[in-house]
Design a protein around this motif. Structure first.
Motif, short mmCIF file in Angstrom:
data_model
loop_
_atom_site.label_atom_id
_atom_site.label_comp_id
_atom_site.label_asym_id
_atom_site.label_seq_id
_atom_site.Cartn_x
_atom_site.Cartn_y
_atom_site.Cartn_z
N ARG A 1 -1.94 11.99 0.92
CA ARG A 1 -1.28 10.80 0.57
C ARG A 1 -0.24 10.81 -0.50
NH1 ARG A 1 -6.05 7.46 -1.94
NH2 ARG A 1 -5.97 9.56 -3.43
N SER A 2 -0.62 11.92 -1.29
CA SER A 2 0.43 12.19 -2.37
C SER A 2 1.71 12.84 -2.02
CB SER A 2 -0.03 13.28 -3.44
OG SER A 2 -1.20 12.52 -4.06
N ILE A 3 1.61 13.67 -0.97
CA ILE A 3 2.78 14.48 -0.29
C ILE A 3 3.67 13.45 0.53
CG2 ILE A 3 3.65 16.18 0.94
CD1 ILE A 3 1.31 17.74 0.08
N TYR A 4 2.88 12.56 1.39
CA TYR A 4 3.72 12.00 2.21
C TYR A 4 4.11 10.74 1.51
CZ TYR A 4 4.17 8.67 6.28
OH TYR A 4 4.98 7.93 7.11
N ASN A 5 3.41 10.19 0.66
CA ASN A 5 4.18 9.05 -0.01
C ASN A 5 5.54 9.36 -0.70
OD1 ASN A 5 2.25 7.17 0.99
ND2 ASN A 5 1.02 7.34 -0.85
N SER A 6 5.47 10.52 -1.38
CA SER A 6 6.41 10.92 -2.29
C SER A 6 7.67 11.36 -1.47
CB SER A 6 6.05 12.27 -2.93
OG SER A 6 5.17 11.93 -3.86
N VAL A 7 7.59 11.93 -0.30
CA VAL A 7 8.51 12.30 0.66
C VAL A 7 9.15 10.99 1.27
CG1 VAL A 7 9.06 13.72 2.77
CG2 VAL A 7 7.67 14.89 1.02
N LYS A 8 8.18 10.19 1.62
CA LYS A 8 8.44 8.85 2.21
C LYS A 8 9.64 7.91 1.48
CE LYS A 8 7.05 5.24 5.40
NZ LYS A 8 8.19 4.31 4.87
N GLN A 9 9.27 8.05 0.16
CA GLN A 9 9.95 7.17 -0.71
C GLN A 9 11.34 7.77 -0.83
OE1 GLN A 9 7.90 6.92 -4.28
NE2 GLN A 9 6.24 5.46 -3.55
N ARG B 1 -5.30 7.47 3.01
CA ARG B 1 -6.63 7.44 2.88
C ARG B 1 -7.12 8.91 2.61
NH1 ARG B 1 -9.31 3.34 7.26
NH2 ARG B 1 -8.31 1.48 6.34
N ILE B 2 -6.03 9.86 2.72
CA ILE B 2 -6.32 11.58 2.77
C ILE B 2 -5.91 11.52 1.23
CG2 ILE B 2 -6.08 13.60 3.49
CD1 ILE B 2 -5.78 12.27 6.21
N PRO B 3 -6.69 12.09 0.40
CA PRO B 3 -6.08 12.30 -1.00
C PRO B 3 -4.88 13.36 -1.23
CG PRO B 3 -8.53 12.52 -1.04
CD PRO B 3 -7.97 12.42 0.26
N LEU B 4 -4.83 14.61 -0.75
CA LEU B 4 -3.64 15.36 -0.84
C LEU B 4 -2.68 14.99 -0.11
CD1 LEU B 4 -2.40 17.93 -2.16
CD2 LEU B 4 -3.69 19.32 -0.49
N LEU C 1 2.65 1.79 13.35
CA LEU C 1 3.43 2.72 12.29
C LEU C 1 2.68 2.43 10.98
CD1 LEU C 1 5.51 5.13 11.21
CD2 LEU C 1 6.95 3.29 10.84
N GLU C 2 2.32 1.11 10.58
CA GLU C 2 1.69 0.79 9.43
C GLU C 2 0.20 1.12 9.42
OE1 GLU C 2 2.19 -3.49 9.55
OE2 GLU C 2 4.22 -3.60 8.94
N GLN C 3 -0.36 1.17 10.74
CA GLN C 3 -1.94 1.64 10.83
C GLN C 3 -1.58 3.26 10.53
OE1 GLN C 3 -4.33 -0.17 10.98
NE2 GLN C 3 -2.96 -1.95 10.83
N TRP C 4 -0.74 4.00 10.99
CA TRP C 4 -0.94 5.41 10.68
C TRP C 4 -0.59 5.76 9.24
CZ3 TRP C 4 -1.79 9.98 12.60
CH2 TRP C 4 -1.32 11.02 12.13
N GLU C 5 0.35 4.82 8.66
CA GLU C 5 0.52 5.17 7.28
C GLU C 5 -0.62 4.96 6.33
OE1 GLU C 5 4.16 2.80 6.22
OE2 GLU C 5 5.39 4.55 7.18
#
Length: 220
Positions: free
Chosen positions: A92-100, A87-90, A78-82
């Protein structure tokens, strides 16, 4: 005509909550089933259509994912997947925000939406129900004098939309009602009032039948 109106409204009060509940569950099930590809449907696997098969399949996959992520190998993958998504610009922003947000709201030991409070909004003298979501942090906290808390003020009758506010802790009144009771109060626009709080430390009186003496009473 008055009797007809009375019985019609009574029937609506029975059917409207049931129909809305079934509709919401239907939308939820249809949304989850939409994530299952066609080749995994019951028709493709068994040659017969089984209602609810895709929904059960989604529940099983989510459960197995949780079991897999609970061990060392699963956490490592899971850490490797995250890291890959980071590393993907767009993405990364969406995934990190939703995950938080999901980690904060769905965490078993989280404090988001764990307490209902009373705040003055949108002006002094007007009170509404809100929910504690945490405390300001980072750069925002350095610009706020004193002790502040973050609250979410839901709208009525749709509590999924609302306003995010940071207010002084002294202006927030804690409520004893549960979050579920507060949500019912908001959705019903104040019609379904929560029960009054039980006084702390007050003993509960147990009614007794006539002729039965309470403990400590002397016999006549």
């Amino acid at each position: 005509m008055r009797i007809f109106k009375k019985y019609f409204i009574t029937g609506l009060l029975i059917w409207v909550p049931l129909v809305i509940t079934v509709w919401v569950l239907g939308v939820l099930i249809a949304t989850l089933e939409g994530f299952v590809p066609g080749f995994l449907s019951a028709q493709s696997l068994f040659g017969v259509d089984i209602p609810g098969f895709r929904f059960v399949l989604v529940i099983v996959v989510v459960l197995l994912t949780g079991v897999f992520a609970a061990n060392l190998l699963g956490r490592t993958m899971l850490e490797q997947w995250e890291k890959l998504l980071g590393r993907i610009p767009l993405v990364r922003s969406i995934y990190n925000s939703v995950k938080q947000v999901s980690d904060t709201v769905l965490a078993p030991n989280g404090q988001a939406f764990r307490q209902a409070v009373l705040v003055q909004y949108p002006r002094q003298g007007s009170w509404t129900i809100a929910f504690l979501t945490g405390t300001p942090s980072g750069e925002v906290a350095t610009h706020l004098p004193g002790d502040h808390v973050s609250v979410y003020v839901p709208t009525t009758p749709n509590p999924t939309s609302g306003f995010f506010l940071m207010m002084p802790r002294t202006e927030v009144v804690d409520l004893q009602m549960s979050v579920d009771s507060a949500l019912k109060y908001v959705v019903s626009m104040g019609v379904v009032a929560p029960p009054p709080p039980v006084p702390v430390g007050r003993p509960t009186e147990i009614p007794t039948a006539p002729g039965v003496r309470q403990r400590g009473e002397n016999a006549p």
